[in-house]
Structures are given as structure tokens and as C-alpha cells.
Design a protein around this motif. Structure first.
Motif, PDB file in Angstrom:
ATOM      1  N   UNK A 177      24.361  74.797 -17.059  1.00 53.95           N
ATOM      2  CA  UNK A 177      25.109  75.481 -16.009  1.00 53.95           C
ATOM      3  C   UNK A 177      26.291  74.639 -15.551  1.00 53.95           C
ATOM      4  N   UNK A 178      27.488  75.220 -15.690  1.00 52.09           N
ATOM      5  CA  UNK A 178      28.709  74.561 -15.233  1.00 52.09           C
ATOM      6  C   UNK A 178      28.921  74.840 -13.741  1.00 52.09           C
ATOM      7  N   UNK A 179      29.852  74.116 -13.146  1.00 49.16           N
ATOM      8  CA  UNK A 179      30.044  74.187 -11.696  1.00 49.16           C
ATOM      9  C   UNK A 179      30.649  75.500 -11.230  1.00 49.16           C
ATOM     10  N   UNK A 180      31.142  76.359 -12.142  1.00 50.94           N
ATOM     11  CA  UNK A 180      31.703  77.641 -11.729  1.00 50.94           C
ATOM     12  C   UNK A 180      30.629  78.670 -11.390  1.00 50.94           C
ATOM     13  N   UNK A 181      29.366  78.366 -11.715  1.00 47.75           N
ATOM     14  CA  UNK A 181      28.276  79.319 -11.485  1.00 47.75           C
ATOM     15  C   UNK A 181      28.032  79.514  -9.996  1.00 47.75           C
ATOM     16  N   UNK A 182      27.565  80.703  -9.630  1.00 46.64           N
ATOM     17  CA  UNK A 182      27.259  80.994  -8.240  1.00 46.64           C
ATOM     18  C   UNK A 182      25.978  80.324  -7.779  1.00 46.64           C
ATOM     19  N   UNK A 183      25.653  80.511  -6.494  1.00 41.82           N
ATOM     20  CA  UNK A 183      24.439  79.938  -5.935  1.00 41.82           C
ATOM     21  C   UNK A 183      24.584  78.450  -5.663  1.00 41.82           C
ATOM     22  N   UNK A 184      23.466  77.728  -5.779  1.00 37.21           N
ATOM     23  CA  UNK A 184      23.492  76.273  -5.581  1.00 37.21           C
ATOM     24  C   UNK A 184      24.106  75.605  -6.806  1.00 37.21           C
ATOM     25  N   UNK A 185      24.985  74.661  -6.566  1.00 39.48           N
ATOM     26  CA  UNK A 185      25.587  73.866  -7.628  1.00 39.48           C
ATOM     27  C   UNK A 185      25.070  72.435  -7.552  1.00 39.48           C
ATOM     28  N   UNK A 186      25.025  71.781  -8.712  1.00 38.64           N
ATOM     29  CA  UNK A 186      24.749  70.345  -8.693  1.00 38.64           C
ATOM     30  C   UNK A 186      25.910  69.647  -7.992  1.00 38.64           C
ATOM     31  N   UNK A 237      31.040  80.777 -15.641  1.00 39.55           N
ATOM     32  CA  UNK A 237      32.363  81.076 -16.171  1.00 39.55           C
ATOM     33  C   UNK A 237      32.350  81.692 -17.551  1.00 39.55           C
ATOM     34  N   UNK A 238      31.180  82.110 -18.034  1.00 41.00           N
ATOM     35  CA  UNK A 238      31.081  82.690 -19.375  1.00 41.00           C
ATOM     36  C   UNK A 238      30.873  84.201 -19.359  1.00 41.00           C
ATOM     37  N   UNK A 239      31.024  84.825 -18.209  1.00 42.69           N
ATOM     38  CA  UNK A 239      30.784  86.263 -18.106  1.00 42.69           C
ATOM     39  C   UNK A 239      32.016  87.102 -18.384  1.00 42.69           C
ATOM     40  N   UNK A 240      32.695  86.843 -19.499  1.00 41.96           N
ATOM     41  CA  UNK A 240      33.896  87.585 -19.849  1.00 41.96           C
ATOM     42  C   UNK A 240      33.881  87.936 -21.328  1.00 41.96           C
ATOM     43  N   UNK A 241      34.522  89.031 -21.722  1.00 40.15           N
ATOM     44  CA  UNK A 241      34.654  89.337 -23.153  1.00 40.15           C
ATOM     45  C   UNK A 241      35.314  88.166 -23.879  1.00 40.15           C
ATOM     46  N   UNK A 242      34.770  87.819 -25.024  1.00 38.77           N
ATOM     47  CA  UNK A 242      35.290  86.705 -25.807  1.00 38.77           C
ATOM     48  C   UNK A 242      34.566  85.399 -25.561  1.00 38.77           C
ATOM     49  N   UNK A 243      33.898  85.256 -24.406  1.00 44.81           N
ATOM     50  CA  UNK A 243      33.227  84.005 -24.085  1.00 44.81           C
ATOM     51  C   UNK A 243      31.960  83.794 -24.916  1.00 44.81           C
ATOM     52  N   UNK A 276      29.937  83.608  -8.383  1.00 44.21           N
ATOM     53  CA  UNK A 276      30.629  82.585  -9.143  1.00 44.21           C
ATOM     54  C   UNK A 276      32.120  82.564  -8.850  1.00 44.21           C
ATOM     55  N   UNK A 277      32.778  81.500  -9.303  1.00 43.13           N
ATOM     56  CA  UNK A 277      34.213  81.350  -9.071  1.00 43.13           C
ATOM     57  C   UNK A 277      35.033  82.487  -9.683  1.00 43.13           C
ATOM     58  N   UNK A 278      34.488  83.127 -10.702  1.00 42.31           N
ATOM     59  CA  UNK A 278      35.231  84.184 -11.395  1.00 42.31           C
ATOM     60  C   UNK A 278      34.978  85.565 -10.800  1.00 42.31           C
ATOM     61  N   UNK A 279      34.744  85.630  -9.494  1.00 46.09           N
ATOM     62  CA  UNK A 279      34.443  86.895  -8.825  1.00 46.09           C
ATOM     63  C   UNK A 279      35.470  87.985  -9.148  1.00 46.09           C
ATOM     64  N   UNK A 280      36.744  87.660  -9.149  1.00 43.06           N
ATOM     65  CA  UNK A 280      37.768  88.694  -9.331  1.00 43.06           C
ATOM     66  C   UNK A 280      37.715  89.356 -10.703  1.00 43.06           C
ATOM     67  N   UNK A 281      37.091  88.721 -11.670  1.00 43.94           N
ATOM     68  CA  UNK A 281      37.062  89.300 -13.022  1.00 43.94           C
ATOM     69  C   UNK A 281      36.033  90.411 -13.172  1.00 43.94           C
ATOM     70  N   UNK A 282      35.210  90.660 -12.150  1.00 44.92           N
ATOM     71  CA  UNK A 282      34.246  91.754 -12.285  1.00 44.92           C
ATOM     72  C   UNK A 282      34.946  93.102 -12.414  1.00 44.92           C
ATOM     73  N   UNK A 283      36.212  93.187 -11.985  1.00 49.09           N
ATOM     74  CA  UNK A 283      36.963  94.445 -12.135  1.00 49.09           C
ATOM     75  C   UNK A 283      37.116  94.820 -13.597  1.00 49.09           C
TER      76      UNK A 283
END
Length: 485
Positions: A239-248, A287-293, A444-451
């Protein structure tokens, strides 16, 4: 050969990754995951709401020990649901000497959630736990295993002893889990104990041992899990730091940016080349929840990806519809903002907070809420002079916290994650017959990409839409589970 999914749905929050979402994802041949956080509380809240649709009753009727399930149903079910202005009846917080009533609720609630997620398809389902919520682990995992859970995921700690526990629970053998106790002295050892035989109405055949995937955020932790775990680790979620919830937290001394967020550096980047040298399946998250990732992750040697935020806003998730709609509207306009709050969580870990009016992300909403800790899932266990154990939460009233030896500066800015997460899924506690607990949404940090998951002319999207988009750029072989020797 072992079959592994290419896409693992994140086990988000308390009740966001619910049985409906996990079922929808697993139907596609990928891995649906239910959140194991506070399922005992969530079951009794659903029953007090009258069990809309009768789904909890359906799960309870399938439980292998009917008398236990029947006791719970009689105790908490309210026909037609409680009054809107009536408070929920909450459960006692877990302690080392948890009463049998709470142990049974952990077993049954985890069974029900996994059982429901497994209906309507023949694919595997997983469950996600937080290592730091230690006192509920043993009966919760056993309940999930009784329902045939296929994967156990666990992060927010170092779960070295879980693999061996899975081995023993599969044989219905007694188990124990060592607790982290603040102030413990050298030689002190405090454990939770659980014997499945004490909860059985009749003997059962051995259970299928689920695969175990710890969630790690560094090469060091990944190597530690493989070298020191007391049993088989079947793969790693990185899990990278862009993930939602608790981060390391960042490695080294904590530094904050001008906006007050933790600053991460090169030491916090996972070295994928070293990860591949471990020769174990791994999935990339954050940060991997996108097409191509998915295609990118596979090219880097990963077995696939874990995706949370995209599924959080799917129609099947447990997040409240008004919160979904508001944050989706922000994302469509490109105005969604997630703040990595170093103080919000009483655990001391950074916690990602979506900025949403009416929730505790707003300073005035947070300030107006009276501090109270009446769920206690994130309490810290500490040693009282004399050798007894005490329990405190940095989000409880400051005078109470300090009376238990807590430092006042540790309580500043802390938010009640427990009550907020239950409010997020439509179960806000009612105070004084009128005031509802506010939510606090993480993403997660990529909230805007859910559109990007919205089809033309649509204002919502499904879990299937997410799966289809994530697979769109991947090789054809990635459209189903894959084999690993």
C-alpha cells in the motif's frame, strides 16, 4: 497451481465494503472483500433498524449453531426499526476479559457478512481486518472461516502471528493473540484467548484455511512478514501513501508541509525490484484505481492491484447515498480534496479525510461535537500501576484521557473515528433525542478521478463499471483469476 485475482477490492472502513459490494465484485471473478471492522456493532445496528430486506435474518438462519444466532436476534431485533429520534443501543467495548455475549456477536456477525457476500456465485470472498484492533481478532476470524472466507487481509500493524492462528482455527483448536500494551514491562505478556469448542453446539469437520495477505508499506515490513511469520504468507498487498484510510507515517522525524500534511520522502518509496526478489505474489495499492494501472502493475511484476476509492463510490458500497452524491459532484467539477490529517485518528497514524460540508472535516462541525468515546474500537491498552490493564482513547474527553495518564497534547485535534464511520454508513448515533453524530469520510488522494467511471448521461456507477474500466487496458488474460505455482 493456485488461482489469484488480478483485482482486489479494498476493505474500506466500517461497513463501506459491505457484503453487497463484495458480492458484486466477486461475481465478476475478481476478489470482493468485506470490511471486518466493528461488524459486531454493525449487525446490532442493522437489527435495531428492523433489518430492512431481512438479510441479517437470512444470514443468521444459516449460522451452524442456531441457538447462538437466535439469542442475538431476540436480543437486538426491533420490528419495524427503532424510532428515528431514539438512540441506538451500543455494545460494551472490548476488553481483555470480553464477555461471552460479545465473543458470540463477533463470531456471528463475521459469519453473516461473509455468508451474504458469498451468495449468488461460486467465487472466493475476502475479509479485511486492522491488526491494531486486536481484542476482536480471534472470534471474528473464526466466524469468517465458518462462512468459508477465502482470503484474510490485514494491515495497520505487523500481523506475524495470524498465519499460525489460521492453521489452528481451521482445526477448531484453541488460539491466543498477544496484545500490545503501552507501558508493559520486560517479561509482561498479555494475551486474548479463544477456544472454538466453548462456542460449539456440536462438533464440526475441519475448515478450509483461507489464504493470508498482509498489507505492508515498506520493503522492510514485507521481508519481515516472510521471515518471521509463524505460518504461510500467501502474498502481499503493498500500500502506497496515496491510499485512503490510515496511512503509515513517514519514516524518520515527522515533518509537515505548509498545509499541515505529513511530508513523505525517498525513504518511503517501495523498491519494486527488491520486492520481486522475495518471489511471492504481490498487489499494488494506493493510486492504482485507474484504467491502464493494472497493465502497469503487471509489467512491474505484480500479480495485480488493490483498489479502494473507486469502489467506495459504487452504488453497491455501504457509504451513505448523500455523501456519495456530494463527493461525486465535487469530483465531476474537479473540486474534490483529500487532506492527510496527522491528528484526526486517535491511533496516531495519519488519516486521509475527504473535505465534505456537514462532516467533521469542517472545523466548526468538529468543534461543536461533544467529545465522547462510547464504542472504543480504537482504544489504547495501557498498564495501570499494580499490573492491571486500562483502556483510553485520545478522542475521549481530555480530562478523562489525562486522568488515565494520557498526555494532553496527544488528545488535541483527535476525532472520534468510530462514531463517524458508523454515521458514514447510515447509522449515526442520536444524542439527546435530536443531535446526530456527524460523519467523517476517508478517500484516496485520487478522489477526483472517480468521475472517470461514469458512463455518458449517468450520475452513478456500479462495481461492474469499475471492473470493466480497470480491465479495459489490460491483457485479455487479466480478465479472470490467474494461476501461480
Amino acid at each position: 497451481m493456485t488461482l489469484y485475482p488480478h483485482i482486489i477490492q479494498g476493505g474500506m472502513g466500517a461497513g463501506v465494503s459491505n457484503w453487497r459490494l463484495a458480492q458484486a465484485v466477486s461475481r465478476t471473478g475478481q476478489l470482493g472483500v468485506v470490511s471486518g471492522t466493528a461488524l459486531d456493532q454493525i449487525l446490532v445496528l442493522r437489527l435495531q433498524d428492523g433489518d430492512p430486506g431481512g438479510h441479517m435474518r437470512r444470514g443468521l438462519d444459516a449460522f451452524p449453531f442456531p441457538s447462538m444466532a437466535a439469542r442475538i436476534y431476540r436480543e437486538y431485533f426491533i420490528p419495524g426499526g427503532k424510532r428515528k429520534d431514539a438512540p441506538y443501543r451500543l455494545l460494551p467495548a472490548h476488553t481483555r476479559d470480553t464477555p461471552r455475549q460479545i465473543t458470540e456477536l463477533c463470531i456471528v456477525s463475521n459469519f453473516v457478512e461473509v455468508y451474504l457476500a458469498r451468495q449468488g456465485h461460486a467465487n472466493l470472498v475476502g475479509i479485511n481486518y486492522l491488526e491494531k484492533i486486536q481484542m476482536a481478532h480471534l472470534p471474528s476470524i473464526y466466524g469468517a472461516m465458518l462462512a468459508g472466507v477465502g482470503y484474510i487481509l490485514m494491515g495497520a500493524g505487523i500481523p506475524l502471528k495470524i498465519p499460525g492462528i489460521l492453521d489452528r482455527l481451521a482445526l477448531h483448536q484453541p488460539v491466543e493473540y498477544e496484545l500490545s500494551v503501552k507501558g508493559a514491562r520486560e517479561g509482561d505478556r498479555f494475551v486474548m484467548q479463544f477456544d472454538p469448542a466453548e462456542c460449539q453446539d456440536h462438533p464440526l469437520p475441519p475448515l478450509e484455511r483461507p489464504r493470508f495477505l498482509p498489507i505492508v508499506s515498506s520493503n522492510t515490513l514485507a521481508a519481515t512478514m516472510l521471515k518471521k511469520a509463524n505460518g504461510t504468507v500467501d502474498g502481499l498487498i503493498v500500500e502506497m501513501r496515496k491510499a485512503g484510510g490510515h496511512n503509515a507515517p513517514p519514516r524518520g522525524k515527522l515533518q509537515l508541509s505548509g498545509s499541515g500534511e505529513p511530508v513523505y520522502g525517498d525513504r518511503d518509496i517501495v523498491n519494486l525490484e527488491k520486492l520481486r526478489e522475495l518471489e511471492i505474489p504481490f498487489w499494488l495499492a494506493g493510486g492504482y484505481g485507474h484504467p491502464g494501472k493494472l497493465e502497469e502493475a503487471l509489467a512491474q511484476g505484480a500479480s495485480g492491484i488493490q483498489v479502494g476509492t473507486a469502489f467506495e463510490f459504487a452504488t453497491e458500497s455501504g457509504l451513505r447515498d448523500d455523501y456519495k452524491a456530494a463527493l461525486l459532484a465535487q469530483a465531476i467539477a474537479g473540486r474534490g480534496h483529500v487532506f492527510t490529517d496527522p491528528l484526526a485518528s486517535p491511533t496516531g497514524f495519519p488519516f486521509k479525510v475527504a473535505q465534505l460540508p456537514g462532516t467533521c472535516s469542517e472545523p466548526e462541525v468538529y468543534a461543536a461535537r461533544a467529545r465522547i468515546c462510547d464504542i472504543g474500537a480504537l482504544r489504547e491498552i495501557y498498564l495501570i500501576p499494580g499490573g492491571e490493564l486500562g483502556y483510553r482513547c485520545a478522542s475521549e474527553p481530555i480530562t478523562l484521557y489525562t486522568s488515565k495518564g494520557g498526555a494532553p497534547e496527544e488528545a488535541a485535534g483527535r476525532k472520534c473515528i468510530c462514531n463517524a464511520l458508523l454515521a458514514n454508513i447510515g447509522h449515526p448515533q442520536i444524542r439527546n433525542g435530536q443531535r446526530m453524530e456527524p460523519g467523517l469520510v476517508t478517500a484516496g488522494d485520487d478522489l477526483n478521478t472517480i468521475r472517470d467511471f461514469l458512463l455518458p448521461g449517468h450520475s452513478s456507477y456500479s462495481a461492474q463499471d469499475v471492473i470493466s474500466a480497470l480491465l479495459s487496458g489490460a491483457p485479455a488474460a487479466a480478465h479472470s483469476s490467474h494461476a501461480v505455482p
